[in-house]
Design a protein around this motif. Structure first.
Motif, PDB file in Angstrom:
ATOM      1  N   ARG A   5      12.772  17.363 -17.566  1.00 55.58           N
ATOM      2  CA  ARG A   5      12.571  16.888 -16.194  1.00 55.58           C
ATOM      3  C   ARG A   5      11.641  17.838 -15.459  1.00 55.58           C
ATOM      4  NH1 ARG A   5      15.639  14.016 -12.346  1.00 55.58           N
ATOM      5  NH2 ARG A   5      14.151  13.294 -10.774  1.00 55.58           N
ATOM      6  N   VAL A   6      10.541  17.303 -14.927  1.00 55.34           N
ATOM      7  CA  VAL A   6       9.574  18.104 -14.176  1.00 55.34           C
ATOM      8  C   VAL A   6       9.384  17.482 -12.805  1.00 55.34           C
ATOM      9  CG1 VAL A   6       7.233  19.022 -14.075  1.00 55.34           C
ATOM     10  CG2 VAL A   6       8.376  18.782 -16.289  1.00 55.34           C
ATOM     11  N   LEU A   7       9.442  18.304 -11.781  1.00 56.59           N
ATOM     12  CA  LEU A   7       9.156  17.869 -10.420  1.00 56.59           C
ATOM     13  C   LEU A   7       7.814  18.423  -9.993  1.00 56.59           C
ATOM     14  CD1 LEU A   7      12.623  18.582  -8.754  1.00 56.59           C
ATOM     15  CD2 LEU A   7      11.796  16.414  -9.701  1.00 56.59           C
ATOM     16  N   VAL A   8       6.996  17.599  -9.353  1.00 56.01           N
ATOM     17  CA  VAL A   8       5.719  18.040  -8.794  1.00 56.01           C
ATOM     18  C   VAL A   8       5.850  18.000  -7.280  1.00 56.01           C
ATOM     19  CG1 VAL A   8       3.253  17.590  -8.595  1.00 56.01           C
ATOM     20  CG2 VAL A   8       4.415  17.192 -10.776  1.00 56.01           C
ATOM     21  N   VAL A   9       5.726  19.164  -6.652  1.00 56.58           N
ATOM     22  CA  VAL A   9       5.849  19.267  -5.197  1.00 56.58           C
ATOM     23  C   VAL A   9       4.469  19.051  -4.585  1.00 56.58           C
ATOM     24  CG1 VAL A   9       6.479  20.753  -3.260  1.00 56.58           C
ATOM     25  CG2 VAL A   9       7.786  20.860  -5.400  1.00 56.58           C
ATOM     26  N   GLY A  10       4.301  17.927  -3.907  1.00 58.09           N
ATOM     27  CA  GLY A  10       3.035  17.601  -3.268  1.00 58.09           C
ATOM     28  C   GLY A  10       2.269  16.547  -4.042  1.00 58.09           C
ATOM     29  N   GLY A  11       1.910  15.478  -3.349  1.00 54.57           N
ATOM     30  CA  GLY A  11       1.173  14.389  -3.979  1.00 54.57           C
ATOM     31  C   GLY A  11      -0.299  14.421  -3.670  1.00 54.57           C
ATOM     32  N   GLY A  39      -1.969  11.641  -1.677  1.00 52.23           N
ATOM     33  CA  GLY A  39      -3.346  12.118  -1.688  1.00 52.23           C
ATOM     34  C   GLY A  39      -3.577  13.458  -1.037  1.00 52.23           C
ATOM     35  N   GLY A  40      -2.590  13.969  -0.271  1.00 47.45           N
ATOM     36  CA  GLY A  40      -2.811  15.253   0.394  1.00 47.45           C
ATOM     37  C   GLY A  40      -3.957  15.154   1.377  1.00 47.45           C
ATOM     38  N   ALA A  41      -4.975  15.994   1.183  1.00 45.94           N
ATOM     39  CA  ALA A  41      -6.157  15.955   2.045  1.00 45.94           C
ATOM     40  C   ALA A  41      -7.194  14.964   1.552  1.00 45.94           C
ATOM     41  CB  ALA A  41      -6.773  17.353   2.137  1.00 45.94           C
ATOM     42  N   CYS A  42      -6.871  14.227   0.503  1.00 47.96           N
ATOM     43  CA  CYS A  42      -7.794  13.263  -0.103  1.00 47.96           C
ATOM     44  C   CYS A  42      -7.254  11.856   0.183  1.00 47.96           C
ATOM     45  CB  CYS A  42      -7.889  13.543  -1.603  1.00 47.96           C
ATOM     46  SG  CYS A  42      -9.225  12.693  -2.432  1.00 47.96           S
ATOM     47  N   VAL A  43      -7.402  11.409   1.446  1.00 47.78           N
ATOM     48  CA  VAL A  43      -6.768  10.168   1.890  1.00 47.78           C
ATOM     49  C   VAL A  43      -7.740   9.345   2.735  1.00 47.78           C
ATOM     50  CG1 VAL A  43      -4.380  10.973   1.853  1.00 47.78           C
ATOM     51  CG2 VAL A  43      -5.795  11.421   3.873  1.00 47.78           C
ATOM     52  N   THR A  44      -7.493   8.042   2.761  1.00 43.79           N
ATOM     53  CA  THR A  44      -8.156   7.135   3.699  1.00 43.79           C
ATOM     54  C   THR A  44      -7.095   6.622   4.649  1.00 43.79           C
ATOM     55  OG1 THR A  44      -9.698   6.422   1.970  1.00 43.79           O
ATOM     56  CG2 THR A  44      -9.556   5.060   3.944  1.00 43.79           C
ATOM     57  N   GLU A  45      -7.331   6.759   5.953  1.00 44.97           N
ATOM     58  CA  GLU A  45      -6.362   6.310   6.942  1.00 44.97           C
ATOM     59  C   GLU A  45      -7.064   5.495   8.025  1.00 44.97           C
ATOM     60  OE1 GLU A  45      -3.160   9.051   8.068  1.00 44.97           O
ATOM     61  OE2 GLU A  45      -4.187  10.591   6.898  1.00 44.97           O
ATOM     62  N   GLU A  46      -6.371   4.475   8.514  1.00 39.39           N
ATOM     63  CA  GLU A  46      -6.904   3.661   9.615  1.00 39.39           C
ATOM     64  C   GLU A  46      -6.551   4.357  10.919  1.00 39.39           C
ATOM     65  OE1 GLU A  46      -7.411  -1.041  10.676  1.00 39.39           O
ATOM     66  OE2 GLU A  46      -5.444  -0.365   9.985  1.00 39.39           O
ATOM     67  N   CYS A  47      -7.440   5.220  11.354  1.00 40.36           N
ATOM     68  CA  CYS A  47      -7.167   6.012  12.562  1.00 40.36           C
ATOM     69  C   CYS A  47      -7.211   5.154  13.824  1.00 40.36           C
ATOM     70  CB  CYS A  47      -8.174   7.158  12.659  1.00 40.36           C
ATOM     71  SG  CYS A  47      -7.999   8.393  11.360  1.00 40.36           S
TER      72      CYS A  47
END
Length: 530
Positions: A5-11, A39-47
């Motif tokens: 079992r592996v957990l990754v903190v942060g997507g 996506g973290g800082a790699c995202v598209t958002e409808e501001c």
């Protein structure tokens, strides 16, 4: 490996890359992302209604092509949009410089300022390409470890040595580039502005440093090393915004069997007897794990540890010395029409080149140094470095018909603590000075602005979890690269807490939307788990 079992903190993008490789290797993987969007800082958002914005990261080049191939990102919807030409520098006197992947275009454009520079530019690009070709293989493996414990530790050293051998007689030039100040290099190669100033922006992006600061030569090299577009150092937009890259990575991760959880804030890393045993979520939920990979920066990662004594004192001191100062301010704008840039030297009837990065504000080496001097003195740059992009020119799906989105990457912001009470006023100063630079180059620009969002270092920290607002998870100076990233002695993604790994930009080979830290960490973890 079955059942580990592996957990990754942060997507973030590195976390998604690590998760996909871990799952493909047989691990049972869950990604825990605190925001409601991957996506973290790699995202598209409808501001704003109808305006879809690459809110933080905004262009792509450094992402490792082998990761795109191995994870089949094209099958998961990743489409790159070329920027032709890729760079436009309109000067206050009406002259302008356009650069791109076309050697003939570059020669003609640079030749209008200096025939000598036009002849030198292909040689300069060829030198950088040869250095990149030699060093690029070191990005896709963990860095060499000074403490050689067995035959396997010799492999990274051999690859690094082989890179040096490939450089041959150019090794001294490469060393000077990687260790020295960018300004000296650019002044030696070229005579004219705005060529030197345009190239110098790659040397200071994200760095609290001036072109004359030693080590900025590497920052310059880092930003021209990418080849995701098929052309070395040429950047592209992602169709649908940068979040489409994260969507493709999430698709590859799901296809490998990864569980992706949003709104899952990790509040604590549980440890026992020097080993990580799992995490506690903000909701109170506890999840056990055989290993944890953190996509967060080192400062944020180790602040989550349940046991403060789990880290050796020497490691804690080295960790505290990492430089998280950030000069970066990101502005996102909604425009009701395209700006019209004043460039009186363009041939009559030729459209203004708006597909690439538009360089405004401080456009020459002395001006960039002066902008940094302001920040070092605790002030917002009087004339900031401004990089403006209009991705909706190439991708009209990002804005309503006839309207556009703009991204501005500006610096320098002063290096103040993110909780400093001066930030609201400084944020307003930055906005006005950036808009002044845009208005100077494109009269009427302000009238076209419908909405504007200003993300200064405190906002980048609060929204995206970037300590100090640092987009690279820590300075990319030569003393924080290879086996010294994040700290000397702990550069191969492992940490002093057994089973806790770093897979974000704070690990080798560093920042930018690369994916390499995630892949390298995952492959090391799989070897360890087996």
């Amino acid at each position: 490996m079955s059942g580990r079992r592996v957990l990754v903190v942060g997507g973030g993008h590195n976390g998604l890359v690590a998760a996909a490789y871990l799952a493909r290797g047989g691990a049972s993987v869950t990604v825990l992302e605190r925001r409601e969007i991957l996506g973290g800082a790699c995202v598209t958002e409808e501001c704003w209604p109808g305006y879809r914005v690459s809110r933080a990261a905004y262009v792509l080049s450094l992402f490792r092509p082998r990761i795109a191939r191995e994870l089949g990102l094209a099958r998961h919807g990743l489409v790159l949009l070329p920027r032709r030409p890729s760079s436009f520098t309109p000067m206050p006197d009406g002259r302008s410089l356009v650069l791109g992947a076309d050697p003939a275009l570059n020669a003609a454009e640079i030749g209008r300022f200096s025939k000598r520079d036009a002849e030198a530019f292909p040689r300069y690009e060829a030198l950088l390409a040869r250095i990149a070709d030699a060093l690029e293989p070191t990005l896709d493996i963990p860095p060499p470890d000074p403490a050689i414990r067995g035959p396997a530790d010799l492999v990274p050293w051999w690859r690094l040595m082989r890179a040096g051998l490939r450089l041959g007689r150019e090794a001294p030039a490469a060393a000077r580039l990687l260790l020295g100040p960018a300004r000296e290099l650019l002044e030696e190669w070229f005579d004219s502005e705005p060529l030197r100033g345009t190239l110098a922006t790659d040397a200071v992006i994200g760095a609290f440093a001036a072109p004359s600061t030693p080590g900025t030569g590497y920052v310059l090299f880092h930003h021209v090393m990418g080849s995701m577009t098929g052309h070395r150092g040429v950047w592209a937009y992602v169709q649908g915004g940068m979040g489409a890259l994260s969507d493709a990575l999430a698709g590859a991760a799901r296809a490998a069997g990864v569980e992706l959880r949003c709104g899952a804030t990790v509040s604590q890393l549980r440890t026992r007897d020097g080993r990580v045993t799992g995490v506690v979520l903000e909701s109170g939920e506890e999840i056990e794990a055989d290993a944890v990979a953190s996509c967060a920066d080192p400062a944020r990662t180790f602040s989550l540890l349940e046991d403060d004594d789990a880290l050796p004192e020497t490691f804690r001191r080295a960790l505290a010395a990492i430089d998280y100062r950030s000069p970066v301010v990101k502005l996102n704008l909604a425009l009701n029409a395209l700006p019209e840039f004043r460039a009186t030297d363009r041939p009559h009837g030729e459209p203004t080149p708006l597909s690439g990065t538009i360089h405004l504000g401080a456009q020459d080496l002395p001006a960039i140094d002066a902008a940094f001097d302001d920040a070092r003195a605790g002030r917002v740059s009087t004339r900031p470095v401004v990089e403006l992009t209009l991705p909706s020119v190439v991708d009209p799906t990002l804005a309503p018909p006839g309207c556009h989105v703009a991204s501005v990457f500006a610096q320098y912001a002063p290096a103040l603590a993110t909780d400093d009470p001066a930030w609201p006023e400084l944020r307003d100063q930055i906005r006005e000075r950036v808009l002044d630079c845009c208005e100077e180059a494109a009269p009427g620009f302000r009238e076209r602005v419908e909405h504007v969002e200003v993300l200064a270092p405190p906002d980048l920290e609060a929204i995206f979890g970037l300590t100090g607002g640092n987009i690279f998870h820590g300075a990319m100076t030569p003393d924080r690269l290879l086996f010294m990233r994040p700290v000397a002695g702990w550069a191969r993604h492992r940490t002093p807490v057994h089973g806790l790994w770093l897979c974000g930009s704070g690990a080798h080979p560093g920042g930018g939307v690369m994916g390499a830290p995630g892949r390298n960490a995952a492959l090391e973890m799989l070897r360890d788990l087996r």
